[in-house]
Design an enzyme around this catalytic site. Structure first.
Site, mmCIF file in Angstrom:
data_model
loop_
_atom_site.group_PDB
_atom_site.id
_atom_site.type_symbol
_atom_site.label_atom_id
_atom_site.label_comp_id
_atom_site.label_asym_id
_atom_site.label_seq_id
_atom_site.Cartn_x
_atom_site.Cartn_y
_atom_site.Cartn_z
ATOM 1 N N GLU A 91 0.329 -1.248 0.167
ATOM 2 C CA GLU A 91 -0.037 -0.118 -0.261
ATOM 3 C C GLU A 91 0.496 1.032 0.016
ATOM 4 O O GLU A 91 0.851 2.227 0.622
ATOM 5 C CB GLU A 91 -1.120 0.048 1.592
ATOM 6 C CG GLU A 91 -1.534 -1.353 1.149
ATOM 7 C CD GLU A 91 -2.595 -0.729 2.715
ATOM 8 O OE1 GLU A 91 -2.954 -0.014 2.970
ATOM 9 O OE2 GLU A 91 -3.345 -2.178 2.848
ATOM 10 N N GLU A 147 -5.288 -9.792 2.524
ATOM 11 C CA GLU A 147 -5.697 -8.964 3.148
ATOM 12 C C GLU A 147 -7.046 -8.993 2.962
ATOM 13 O O GLU A 147 -7.423 -8.269 1.859
ATOM 14 C CB GLU A 147 -5.263 -7.329 3.788
ATOM 15 C CG GLU A 147 -3.706 -7.376 4.680
ATOM 16 C CD GLU A 147 -3.772 -5.770 5.424
ATOM 17 O OE1 GLU A 147 -4.807 -5.158 5.101
ATOM 18 O OE2 GLU A 147 -2.113 -5.193 5.286
#
Length: 526
Positions: free
Chosen positions: A157, A259
């Site tokens: 990210e 995730e």
């Protein structure tokens, strides 16, 4: 007498097989899928994100170095029907042999994030330099030797909105250089990237990390951190999973969910697991990792750890039940013959500020050190000290900003929008600052006043070791690809003799027992 020889021969064969049998089979990528290299079956990650924090009186955040906690958790993970874990933070200076062996024996593969909070590409002020490159290589060296380490994530990210898209150029440069390093050292591991499923930039990211002519610059696999699916009444369509999957149809590399596991609806029943391993998704995804193993302040844990004891929470049993689901894929390595194409690079838009086909250069410490040996005017004070800047660092920054207002500083700067990366842009902050200070000194005919500033200490060297900067050009492409940890002992280990083995492998006990039995057989039967 013949039966004795036959039995002895059988024992010797069994002993040989025991030495050749690993506790876990290597995984390989073909097209957009992972496969077990021995069984040839398609492999799906059925994992959890594993990063217990501050529960076991530990002094570091590396869970794979905490032997007792790891041995405890390996058993729990096996009970959970997990075949893989993702670990975010590890320390290459520590020893991981016992933990990795325990995970291997439990049949658990490991995917590791390369970056740490101290050594990572900053999304707001990104750079890819000699220090980061060195640390990333050391992480690879420390873990690539373990049979159950499948892959590394080069970033997590890092680009997380339209304002931070320039950071992706530096992430992709690090991907290229680490993949090159892995290939040069014959490490059998892959490198991927994980995004944050941001609606504005996700398609650009998906394409960017799988585009270009150089295979070293393309990710081996792609990860998505997503929390779209919330609650027991959610479906594949209503969750947004169908929309999320659309740009990945025909994608030429494997995709996994790195995730998932929304916690806004409690208890979590993890019914999205049936979708992740169901017919709608197994053609695109290679499984995923539920967030997360240990209960932390963010309330995602399935296990609560207190005083070294692990308590299984209700979410644990819900996930355990769902992880009995087996994907229905019949695809095998031999039957799968993909004809997939790499992605088209994203164009510059208001949401994407990177000239996609040009990357920052590979850092060369030899070039930077050579350049530093040409300086006639320089400062020795540090230019970086942890996360916060000291007063001296701020003073140096102001001097550099002042100079760059009077002379061009293109050699040390970067511009992802135009695809321009200065030849010194990968050197250390201090080296770049000194290059700029020295450049002004030379531009002002080397007068003593041109090397004098009220807020920093500088010195003049009239006889530098290297006379001309052009001499350093021969080092700009000279990259050190040798393993960096060959002579570095783990910090928490006592000195020991070199060994060809990094640990006591699972199966060693069986091998020793067979050896003893063969010797006894020879002694008493013959």
């Amino acid at each position: 007498m013949k039966w004795r020889f036959r039995l002895l021969f059988s024992l010797i064969v069994a002993l040989q097989l025991s030495f050749n049998t690993a506790a876990i089979d290597p995984l390989v990528i073909k097209g957009s899928k992972f496969f077990n290299s021995k069984t040839k079956k398609q492999f799906f990650f059925k994992g959890v994100d594993y990063q217990p924090r501050s529960h076991d009186s530990r002094t570091n955040l590396d869970p794979l170095s905490e032997v007792d906690a790891c041995l405890r958790d390996a058993k729990i993970l096996k009970e959970l029907n997990v075949n893989s874990i993702r670990v975010y933070e590890t320390d290459y200076n520590l020893n991981h042999d016992k933990c990795m062996a325990a995970l291997e024996e439990a049949g658990i593969y490991v995917i590791l994030d390369i970056a740490t909070p101290l050594y990572s590409i900053n999304r707001n002020t990104p750079f890819w330099d000699v220090s980061l490159y060195d640390n990333f290589k050391k992480k690879v060296d420390a873990f690539a030797k373990y049979p159950n380490v499948v892959a590394f994530l080069i970033g997590n990210e890092i680009t997380n909105d339209r304002l931070t898209t320039p950071a992706s150029a530096f992430v992709k440069a690090s991907l290229r250089d680490i993949k090159t390093y892995i290939k040069a050292n014959n490490y059998n591991v892959y490198v991927g990237y994980a995004d944050n499923d941001d609606e504005e930039i996700r398609v650009s990211l998906i394409n960017y990390f799988n585009c270009g002519d150089d295979p070293m610059s393309r990710a081996d696999f792609y990860g998505i951190n997503t929390y779209r699916w919330c609650g027991p009444k959610t479906t594949y369509e209503s969750s947004g999973y169908a929309e999320m999957s659309e740009p990945l149809k025909g994608y030429s590399i494997p995709v996994m969910i790195t995730e998932y596991g929304c916690n806004t609806v409690r208890p979590r029943n993890f019914n999205e697991v049936s979708a992740v391993y169901g017919e709608n998704m197994i053609g695109i995804y290679s499984g995923g990792f539920v967030y997360e193993y240990s209960q932390e302040e963010n309330d995602y844990g399935i296990v609560k750890i207190t005083n070294g004891k692990a308590e299984k929470l209700p979410d644990f049993y819900e996930l355990k039940k769902m992880y009995t689901i087996e994907p229905s894929s019949q695809t095998t390595f031999d039957s799968y013959n993909p004809s997939l194409k790499v992605s088209e690079c994203p164009q510059i838009t208001e949401f994407w500020k990177v000239k996609s086909k040009i990357l920052p250069p590979t850092p060369s410490i030899e070039y930077c050190n050579c350049m530093a040996d040409t300086f006639k005017c320089s400062t020795s004070q540090p230019s970086q000290n942890g996360k916060s800047l000291s007063n001296s660092e701020k003073s140096l920054g102001k001097v550099v900003d002042y100079i760059c207002g009077t002379v061009p500083c293109n050699d040390t700067s970067t511009d992802t929008l135009r695809g321009i990366y200065g030849p010194m842009s990968f050197c250390s902050p201090l080296q770049k600052a000194n290059y700029i200070i020295n450049k002004k000194f030379l531009a002002e005919n080397e007068g003593s006043s041109a090397c004098s500033y009220n807020t920093i200490n500088t010195s003049i060297n009239k006889d530098p070791k290297v006379k001309e900067l052009s001499i350093c050009n021969k080092f700009s492409k000279q990259i050190d690809l040798k393993p960096s940890l060959e002579s570095t002992p783990p910090k928490n280990d006592p000195p020991k003799k070199k060994s060809n083995s990094h640990s006591t492998k699972p199966g060693t006990t069986l091998q020793l027992a067979l050896i003893c039995f063969v010797l006894m057989f020879i002694k008493y039967v013959f």
